[in-house]
Scaffold this motif. Sequence first.
Motif: not given
Length: 321
Positions: A221-225, A232-236, A243-246, A276-280
């Motif tokens: 329902r959104v462009k990104a959650l 443990e980082g974050a998930d986008i 995308i797993a963010i370390p 991009d989401w990997e860098i953000t």
Amino acid sequence: MASLICGSIAYDTIMNFEGKFADQILPEQIHILNVAFLVPTMRREFGGCAGNIAYNLKLLGGDPIIMATVGGDAAPYMDRLSKLKIDASHIRQIDQAFTAQAMITTDQANNQITAFHPGAMGESHLNQVSEVVAERSNNAKGAAKFGIVAPDGRQGMWEHCHQLAEAGIPFVFDPGQGLPMFNGPELLELVDIASYLAVNDYEGEMLSQRTGLSLAKVAERVKALIVTKGAEGADIYSDGKCIAIPPVPAAKVIDPTGCGDAFRGGLLFGLENDMDWEITGRLASLMGSIKITHQGPQNHQLSKDQIADQFKSAFGFSFSL
């Protein structure tokens, strides 16, 4: 490019009890609790979600605009924002109220007892996104291109989400500790008009329970959650993938207060600069790691070059701030 930050401005009064609460509270007498704790150390920090997010975005070179309400005791905070060159022209002062305040006592076992007084925060709905749009449309610094609605007064959060949507400004809905104030249908309405949704893993579980939807379904329902997971980082979740963010291991863990807000400062900077989401995500993760090595939510003072150096050290590649 500017970002409009809707949320709380608060003072955090932090005290340390040199014992354990458990040794002072008698379980069999809990129904007539009457205790006092000697707190030999006390400090007052500048806090609040909007203030913290703006501070971190400014460190990165962004242009935050704070929209919040403060009380008649806000002069020290307003002076600080002026020195930091953060746009505070849309902070409304309610003279007869106090600025929101959290009074936190921590014992030797890191247990906390917190009293929170919302004060002027409860009047946040008096602020209007349209006023920022009108003022910034004739401002050489440029209009607000992104927004975030962080924890604030309930009515203010509700109205500011709708006002940003009506103004055509993409925004992050960041319900945080304000999430329990909304029921399932209300949360889904706010999610549907937001462009992005940011929660921690606990809030994500609560969101799923209240809406009856899995996080994967909410993400549709959104462009990104964005789901932060602490150490443990974050998930986008975006475009049907996760995308797993370390995480960035901290040199030392001093104080987690404000780490989520630091993350969101990095998130907004990435959006402002079309990263991009990997860098953000990695930049946001780094900002949280930097914050946790300092006491209080706004006491880390790194230059853009220092942040860029830490980014390269953490992830093995560079990007320009």
